[in-house]
Scaffold this motif. Structure first.
Motif, mmCIF file in Angstrom:
data_model
loop_
_atom_site.group_PDB
_atom_site.id
_atom_site.type_symbol
_atom_site.label_atom_id
_atom_site.label_comp_id
_atom_site.label_asym_id
_atom_site.label_seq_id
_atom_site.Cartn_x
_atom_site.Cartn_y
_atom_site.Cartn_z
ATOM 1 N N THR A 141 0.827 -1.205 0.000
ATOM 2 C CA THR A 141 0.000 0.000 0.000
ATOM 3 C C THR A 141 0.862 1.256 0.000
ATOM 4 O O THR A 141 0.512 2.266 -0.615
ATOM 5 C CB THR A 141 -0.942 -0.004 1.213
ATOM 6 O OG1 THR A 141 -1.738 -1.194 1.187
ATOM 7 C CG2 THR A 141 -1.868 1.200 1.193
ATOM 8 N N PHE A 157 -7.689 6.112 -6.665
ATOM 9 C CA PHE A 157 -7.285 5.060 -5.738
ATOM 10 C C PHE A 157 -8.536 4.280 -5.327
ATOM 11 O O PHE A 157 -9.442 4.827 -4.693
ATOM 12 C CB PHE A 157 -6.608 5.663 -4.509
ATOM 13 C CG PHE A 157 -5.879 4.680 -3.646
ATOM 14 C CD1 PHE A 157 -4.504 4.579 -3.691
ATOM 15 C CD2 PHE A 157 -6.572 3.838 -2.785
ATOM 16 C CE1 PHE A 157 -3.826 3.677 -2.896
ATOM 17 C CE2 PHE A 157 -5.911 2.943 -1.986
ATOM 18 C CZ PHE A 157 -4.529 2.856 -2.036
ATOM 19 N N ASP A 201 -9.859 1.347 -3.033
ATOM 20 C CA ASP A 201 -9.452 0.614 -1.831
ATOM 21 C C ASP A 201 -10.410 -0.556 -1.618
ATOM 22 O O ASP A 201 -11.579 -0.368 -1.283
ATOM 23 C CB ASP A 201 -9.468 1.547 -0.625
ATOM 24 C CG ASP A 201 -8.981 0.853 0.644
ATOM 25 O OD1 ASP A 201 -8.338 -0.204 0.528
ATOM 26 O OD2 ASP A 201 -9.241 1.383 1.745
ATOM 27 N N ASP A 248 -9.306 -3.199 0.361
ATOM 28 C CA ASP A 248 -8.913 -3.736 1.662
ATOM 29 C C ASP A 248 -9.501 -2.938 2.822
ATOM 30 O O ASP A 248 -9.469 -3.387 3.973
ATOM 31 C CB ASP A 248 -7.385 -3.740 1.770
ATOM 32 C CG ASP A 248 -6.898 -4.836 2.694
ATOM 33 O OD1 ASP A 248 -7.704 -5.710 3.045
ATOM 34 O OD2 ASP A 248 -5.721 -4.814 3.065
ATOM 35 N N CYS A 249 -10.009 -1.734 2.519
ATOM 36 C CA CYS A 249 -10.671 -0.866 3.500
ATOM 37 C C CYS A 249 -9.757 -0.539 4.678
ATOM 38 O O CYS A 249 -10.213 -0.469 5.819
ATOM 39 C CB CYS A 249 -11.972 -1.495 3.990
ATOM 40 S SG CYS A 249 -13.177 -1.789 2.690
ATOM 41 N N ARG A 250 -8.488 -0.345 4.405
ATOM 42 C CA ARG A 250 -7.543 0.019 5.466
ATOM 43 C C ARG A 250 -6.713 1.237 5.084
ATOM 44 O O ARG A 250 -5.677 1.493 5.683
ATOM 45 C CB ARG A 250 -6.622 -1.159 5.799
ATOM 46 C CG ARG A 250 -7.344 -2.325 6.446
ATOM 47 C CD ARG A 250 -6.363 -3.363 6.978
ATOM 48 N NE ARG A 250 -5.582 -3.973 5.916
ATOM 49 C CZ ARG A 250 -4.649 -4.911 6.132
ATOM 50 N NH1 ARG A 250 -4.398 -5.326 7.366
ATOM 51 N NH2 ARG A 250 -3.970 -5.423 5.126
ATOM 52 N N PHE A 251 -7.161 1.990 4.104
ATOM 53 C CA PHE A 251 -6.419 3.162 3.663
ATOM 54 C C PHE A 251 -6.574 4.288 4.685
ATOM 55 O O PHE A 251 -7.668 4.570 5.176
ATOM 56 C CB PHE A 251 -6.934 3.626 2.300
ATOM 57 C CG PHE A 251 -6.242 4.856 1.778
ATOM 58 C CD1 PHE A 251 -5.004 4.766 1.182
ATOM 59 C CD2 PHE A 251 -6.851 6.093 1.895
ATOM 60 C CE1 PHE A 251 -4.367 5.894 0.693
ATOM 61 C CE2 PHE A 251 -6.225 7.229 1.409
ATOM 62 C CZ PHE A 251 -4.989 7.127 0.810
ATOM 63 N N TYR A 310 -10.518 9.067 -4.061
ATOM 64 C CA TYR A 310 -10.490 7.845 -3.263
ATOM 65 C C TYR A 310 -11.857 7.178 -3.306
ATOM 66 O O TYR A 310 -12.887 7.819 -3.086
ATOM 67 C CB TYR A 310 -10.106 8.167 -1.818
ATOM 68 C CG TYR A 310 -10.214 6.999 -0.869
ATOM 69 C CD1 TYR A 310 -9.282 5.967 -0.893
ATOM 70 C CD2 TYR A 310 -11.264 6.919 0.045
ATOM 71 C CE1 TYR A 310 -9.377 4.902 -0.035
ATOM 72 C CE2 TYR A 310 -11.362 5.858 0.916
ATOM 73 C CZ TYR A 310 -10.421 4.853 0.876
ATOM 74 O OH TYR A 310 -10.529 3.787 1.730
ATOM 75 N N ARG A 333 -13.869 3.533 -1.958
ATOM 76 C CA ARG A 333 -13.813 2.342 -1.116
ATOM 77 C C ARG A 333 -14.944 1.395 -1.513
ATOM 78 O O ARG A 333 -16.106 1.799 -1.616
ATOM 79 C CB ARG A 333 -13.928 2.709 0.356
ATOM 80 C CG ARG A 333 -13.993 1.517 1.303
ATOM 81 C CD ARG A 333 -13.987 1.942 2.752
ATOM 82 N NE ARG A 333 -12.701 2.488 3.151
ATOM 83 C CZ ARG A 333 -12.410 2.860 4.390
ATOM 84 N NH1 ARG A 333 -13.318 2.764 5.344
ATOM 85 N NH2 ARG A 333 -11.210 3.333 4.673
ATOM 86 N N ASP A 337 -5.895 -1.264 -4.549
ATOM 87 C CA ASP A 337 -5.231 -1.873 -3.400
ATOM 88 C C ASP A 337 -5.915 -3.182 -3.035
ATOM 89 O O ASP A 337 -7.117 -3.212 -2.737
ATOM 90 C CB ASP A 337 -5.255 -0.912 -2.208
ATOM 91 C CG ASP A 337 -4.309 -1.353 -1.102
ATOM 92 O OD1 ASP A 337 -3.457 -2.225 -1.373
ATOM 93 O OD2 ASP A 337 -4.413 -0.828 0.019
#
Length: 246
Positions: free
Chosen positions: A55, A85, A87, A89-92, A143, A145, A179
């Motif tokens: 990441t 971007f 995401d 993985d939902c950890r950004f 971004y 998600r 990601d």
């Protein structure tokens, strides 16, 4: 006859430079991605275990994308473009992205001598950066998600219109960053089939969803010449790497 004409053809140095420089130049990213001659419409997959800074590489690539080449006489070496971007993985951490951007802006605003003398001594509370340029770079970063495969597919299908909208505002999308592209693999595999939202539609298998994702990314790259970088986590260790103690 065409081959013979091409062999016997001649051009001046000016014509040769104009022909070569008109081609798409490679993306010059930070290490270790600087070793790969990446160009628009290329797809790069970064594979590694969980704590291998995949990441972080995406964030550094996004920062290079949104930064300008030069600003008020300061050289930043960016692409002066727009980055998307996605995401999965939902950890950004957007605060980490903001902090790294401020560090990049601060490092570009000082001389090389001051940078060597004050290396690793800049605190978060004392970072000096151009606020106008910081706001401009943050506006160039989009971004998204996604929480399941269908949201991911819906995002890919609507990216074409989003990119066109950004072009209308004068923003050229240079990078598509994804990601953990395999984040939903085991969740989708746990179910025998993936029912689509709607009773009149057929159910999709895991393989069909993966093929659709590849097709949508391929369509986007054909319509919009940008660089796609995706990360993928390895769940099981590589025996060859373990034996080599890598």
């Amino acid at each position: 006859m065409e081959a013979k004409g091409w062999i016997s053809g001649d051009e001046s140095a000016k014509e040769m430079l104009g022909r070569v420089l008109s081609r798409a130049r490679p993306f010059l990213l930070l290490p270790p991605l600087h070793r790969v001659p990446l160009r628009p419409r290329n797809v790069l997959e970064i594979v590694g275990p969980s704590p291998s800074a995949k990441t972080h590489l995406l964030i550094q690539a996004a920062l290079t994308c949104v930064l300008p080449v030069d600003w008020n006489g300061v050289h930043y070496g960016g692409f002066d473009g727009f980055a998307i971007f996605i995401d999965l993985d939902c950890r950004f951490d957007i605060f980490r992205f903001s902090h790294l951007l401020k560090l990049r802006l601060a490092s570009g605003s000082v001389s090389e001598i001051d940078r060597e003398q004050n290396n690793n001594t800049i605190k978060r509370s004392s970072i000096a950066y151009d606020e106008e340029l910081y706001t401009l770079c943050m506006r160039r970063f989009s971004y998204v998600r996604c929480y399941d495969s269908f949201e991911f597919l819906a995002t890919l299908k609507t990216l074409h219109y989003r990119i066109q909208k950004e072009k209308a505002y004068g923003n050229c999308v240079h990078m598509l960053l994804i990601d953990s592209i395999g984040a939903f693999h085991w969740i989708d595999r746990a179910s025998t089939c993936l029912p689509l939202r709607g009773s009149n539609r057929k159910s999709h298998s895991v393989q069909t969803v993966l093929e659709t994702v590849v097709q949508e990314i391929r369509k986007l790259l054909l319509l919009h010449p940008m660089l796609a970088i995706a990360t993928k986590a390895t769940l099981f260790g590589n025996r060859a790497m373990n034996e080599a103690k890598w």
